[in-house]
Scaffold this motif. Structure first.
Motif, PDB file in Angstrom:
ATOM      1  N   ALA A 124      16.026  34.207  39.030  1.00 25.06           N
ATOM      2  CA  ALA A 124      16.260  35.298  39.986  1.00 25.06           C
ATOM      3  C   ALA A 124      17.225  36.290  39.353  1.00 25.06           C
ATOM      4  O   ALA A 124      18.217  35.898  38.720  1.00 25.06           O
ATOM      5  N   ARG A 125      16.930  37.563  39.506  1.00 22.38           N
ATOM      6  CA  ARG A 125      17.786  38.612  38.944  1.00 22.38           C
ATOM      7  C   ARG A 125      19.173  38.563  39.585  1.00 22.38           C
ATOM      8  O   ARG A 125      19.308  38.318  40.775  1.00 22.38           O
ATOM      9  N   ILE A 126      20.198  38.813  38.772  1.00 20.08           N
ATOM     10  CA  ILE A 126      21.578  38.805  39.245  1.00 20.08           C
ATOM     11  C   ILE A 126      21.778  39.983  40.200  1.00 20.08           C
ATOM     12  O   ILE A 126      21.403  41.110  39.875  1.00 20.08           O
ATOM     13  N   PRO A 127      22.372  39.743  41.370  1.00 19.54           N
ATOM     14  CA  PRO A 127      22.600  40.862  42.300  1.00 19.54           C
ATOM     15  C   PRO A 127      23.613  41.864  41.751  1.00 19.54           C
ATOM     16  O   PRO A 127      24.402  41.548  40.853  1.00 19.54           O
ATOM     17  N   GLU A 128      23.581  43.054  42.291  1.00 22.56           N
ATOM     18  CA  GLU A 128      24.517  44.115  41.896  1.00 22.56           C
ATOM     19  C   GLU A 128      25.952  43.634  42.103  1.00 22.56           C
ATOM     20  O   GLU A 128      26.296  43.112  43.155  1.00 22.56           O
ATOM     21  N   PHE A 129      26.765  43.790  41.066  1.00 15.74           N
ATOM     22  CA  PHE A 129      28.172  43.406  41.161  1.00 15.74           C
ATOM     23  C   PHE A 129      28.952  44.552  41.789  1.00 15.74           C
ATOM     24  O   PHE A 129      28.934  45.670  41.277  1.00 15.74           O
ATOM     25  N   VAL A 130      29.599  44.261  42.903  1.00 19.02           N
ATOM     26  CA  VAL A 130      30.403  45.261  43.590  1.00 19.02           C
ATOM     27  C   VAL A 130      31.737  44.617  43.956  1.00 19.02           C
ATOM     28  O   VAL A 130      31.760  43.647  44.719  1.00 19.02           O
ATOM     29  N   PRO A 131      32.853  45.123  43.428  1.00 24.72           N
ATOM     30  CA  PRO A 131      34.151  44.579  43.832  1.00 24.72           C
ATOM     31  C   PRO A 131      34.363  44.801  45.331  1.00 24.72           C
ATOM     32  O   PRO A 131      33.996  45.840  45.863  1.00 24.72           O
ATOM     33  N   MET A 132      34.941  43.805  45.980  1.00 22.54           N
ATOM     34  CA  MET A 132      35.160  43.872  47.426  1.00 22.54           C
ATOM     35  C   MET A 132      36.631  43.615  47.756  1.00 22.54           C
ATOM     36  O   MET A 132      37.276  42.815  47.097  1.00 22.54           O
ATOM     37  N   SER A 133      37.086  44.267  48.810  1.00 17.37           N
ATOM     38  CA  SER A 133      38.433  43.979  49.313  1.00 17.37           C
ATOM     39  C   SER A 133      38.386  42.654  50.074  1.00 17.37           C
ATOM     40  O   SER A 133      37.303  42.092  50.305  1.00 17.37           O
ATOM     41  N   PHE A 134      39.542  42.184  50.500  1.00 16.39           N
ATOM     42  CA  PHE A 134      39.600  40.921  51.232  1.00 16.39           C
ATOM     43  C   PHE A 134      38.783  40.968  52.516  1.00 16.39           C
ATOM     44  O   PHE A 134      38.263  39.960  52.964  1.00 16.39           O
ATOM     45  N   ASP A 135      38.626  42.146  53.116  1.00 18.07           N
ATOM     46  CA  ASP A 135      37.853  42.240  54.361  1.00 18.07           C
ATOM     47  C   ASP A 135      36.382  42.574  54.122  1.00 18.07           C
ATOM     48  O   ASP A 135      35.630  42.819  55.058  1.00 18.07           O
ATOM     49  N   GLY A 136      35.941  42.575  52.845  1.00 19.82           N
ATOM     50  CA  GLY A 136      34.538  42.810  52.542  1.00 19.82           C
ATOM     51  C   GLY A 136      34.172  44.262  52.294  1.00 19.82           C
ATOM     52  O   GLY A 136      33.012  44.573  52.051  1.00 19.82           O
ATOM     53  N   THR A 137      35.149  45.166  52.339  1.00 19.39           N
ATOM     54  CA  THR A 137      34.884  46.579  52.064  1.00 19.39           C
ATOM     55  C   THR A 137      34.627  46.771  50.573  1.00 19.39           C
ATOM     56  O   THR A 137      35.427  46.314  49.751  1.00 19.39           O
ATOM     57  N   PRO A 138      33.518  47.439  50.185  1.00 20.14           N
ATOM     58  CA  PRO A 138      33.305  47.722  48.764  1.00 20.14           C
ATOM     59  C   PRO A 138      34.450  48.584  48.201  1.00 20.14           C
ATOM     60  O   PRO A 138      34.885  49.536  48.855  1.00 20.14           O
ATOM     61  N   LEU A 139      34.928  48.215  47.023  1.00 21.14           N
ATOM     62  CA  LEU A 139      36.019  48.953  46.386  1.00 21.14           C
ATOM     63  C   LEU A 139      35.468  49.868  45.300  1.00 21.14           C
ATOM     64  O   LEU A 139      34.591  49.468  44.525  1.00 21.14           O
ATOM     65  N   THR A 140      35.990  51.082  45.251  1.00 20.18           N
ATOM     66  CA  THR A 140      35.620  52.072  44.241  1.00 20.18           C
ATOM     67  C   THR A 140      36.886  52.783  43.783  1.00 20.18           C
ATOM     68  O   THR A 140      37.978  52.526  44.302  1.00 20.18           O
ATOM     69  N   SER A 141      36.725  53.730  42.875  1.00 18.23           N
ATOM     70  CA  SER A 141      37.876  54.533  42.452  1.00 18.23           C
ATOM     71  C   SER A 141      38.352  55.449  43.579  1.00 18.23           C
ATOM     72  O   SER A 141      39.456  55.978  43.512  1.00 18.23           O
ATOM     73  N   ASP A 142      37.535  55.637  44.609  1.00 17.54           N
ATOM     74  CA  ASP A 142      37.939  56.480  45.739  1.00 17.54           C
ATOM     75  C   ASP A 142      38.878  55.779  46.708  1.00 17.54           C
ATOM     76  O   ASP A 142      39.623  56.439  47.427  1.00 17.54           O
ATOM     77  N   ASN A 143      38.853  54.442  46.763  1.00 25.69           N
ATOM     78  CA  ASN A 143      39.706  53.745  47.735  1.00 25.69           C
ATOM     79  C   ASN A 143      40.639  52.724  47.087  1.00 25.69           C
ATOM     80  O   ASN A 143      41.089  51.769  47.724  1.00 25.69           O
ATOM     81  N   THR A 144      40.942  52.920  45.778  1.00 26.54           N
ATOM     82  CA  THR A 144      41.926  52.088  45.075  1.00 26.54           C
ATOM     83  C   THR A 144      42.833  52.998  44.242  1.00 26.54           C
ATOM     84  O   THR A 144      42.495  54.164  44.015  1.00 26.54           O
ATOM     85  N   HIS A 145      43.958  52.466  43.830  1.00 28.31           N
ATOM     86  CA  HIS A 145      44.850  53.206  42.926  1.00 28.31           C
ATOM     87  C   HIS A 145      45.661  52.195  42.109  1.00 28.31           C
ATOM     88  O   HIS A 145      45.798  51.042  42.496  1.00 28.31           O
ATOM     89  N   VAL A 146      46.177  52.653  41.010  1.00 31.25           N
ATOM     90  CA  VAL A 146      46.990  51.810  40.136  1.00 31.25           C
ATOM     91  C   VAL A 146      48.436  51.937  40.549  1.00 31.25           C
ATOM     92  O   VAL A 146      48.961  53.031  40.728  1.00 31.25           O
ATOM     93  N   GLN A 147      49.072  50.779  40.698  1.00 32.53           N
ATOM     94  CA  GLN A 147      50.495  50.752  40.985  1.00 32.53           C
ATOM     95  C   GLN A 147      51.214  50.534  39.658  1.00 32.53           C
ATOM     96  O   GLN A 147      51.009  49.518  39.004  1.00 32.53           O
ATOM     97  N   PRO A 148      52.026  51.494  39.209  1.00 32.88           N
ATOM     98  CA  PRO A 148      52.709  51.345  37.914  1.00 32.88           C
ATOM     99  C   PRO A 148      53.640  50.143  37.894  1.00 32.88           C
ATOM    100  O   PRO A 148      54.159  49.719  38.920  1.00 32.88           O
ATOM    101  N   ALA A 149      53.825  49.578  36.699  1.00 29.63           N
ATOM    102  CA  ALA A 149      54.795  48.492  36.521  1.00 29.63           C
ATOM    103  C   ALA A 149      56.184  49.036  36.788  1.00 29.63           C
ATOM    104  O   ALA A 149      56.457  50.213  36.534  1.00 29.63           O
ATOM    105  N   GLU A 150      57.010  48.187  37.324  1.00 28.62           N
ATOM    106  CA  GLU A 150      58.367  48.650  37.663  1.00 28.62           C
ATOM    107  C   GLU A 150      59.337  48.478  36.532  1.00 28.62           C
ATOM    108  O   GLU A 150      59.242  47.726  35.678  1.00 28.62           O
TER     109      GLU A 150
END
Length: 150
Positions: A124-150
């Protein structure tokens, strides 16, 4: 991978995990060697035949990937040569390979152009890989950001 294995690397951006990963495996051949190891390539000849990489470059990449702790050398059953096997760190690149493959399927081929496909043990073909938040929301560059090291 132990810290001591990477102590002598001149990091492009020492505090960025993406930059460090690219420094380790981001050249033209390293991820293809990892890809082939995931597809059960084991010997120098296996890697050379699958990639067509020049022998001197392949020897360099295998040495680096072994030094960085992504591959390890093991004795062949005959005992006459060494084989290469993924370490846990190397196996951990599977999601990276799948993501690159799926991006390539979407953007590096024209519609209808033949290409290999990744399938599970049931073919069976591997399903599309989509990163998800803990609540199942698909994550993209539009709803994530990098937190700089302190």
């Amino acid at each position: 991978m132990g810290h001591d294995m990477t102590a002598n690397i001149a990091w492009t951006d020492p505090r960025c995990p993406v930059a460090r990963t690219v420094d380790l495996v981001g050249d033209r051949w390293s991820l293809l060697v990892i890809r082939d190891a995931m597809d059960r390539a084991r010997s120098f000849t296996d890697f050379q035949q699958r990639t067509g990489i020049a022998r001197n470059i392949l020897a360099d990449r295998l040495r680096k990937l072994t030094t960085y702790g992504l591959l390890e050398q093991v004795d062949a059953p005959s005992g006459k040569r060494k084989l290469y096997k993924l370490t846990d760190a190397g196996k951990d690149l599977f999601s990276v390979i799948v993501t690159l493959r799926q991006w390539g399927e979407r953007h590096a081929f024209v519609a209808g152009e033949d290409h290999s496909v990744l399938v599970d043990d049931n073919d069976a073909r591997i399903p599309e890989f989509v990163p998800m938040s803990f609540d199942g929301t698909p994550l993209t560059s539009d709803n994530t950001h990098v937190q700089p090291a302190e």
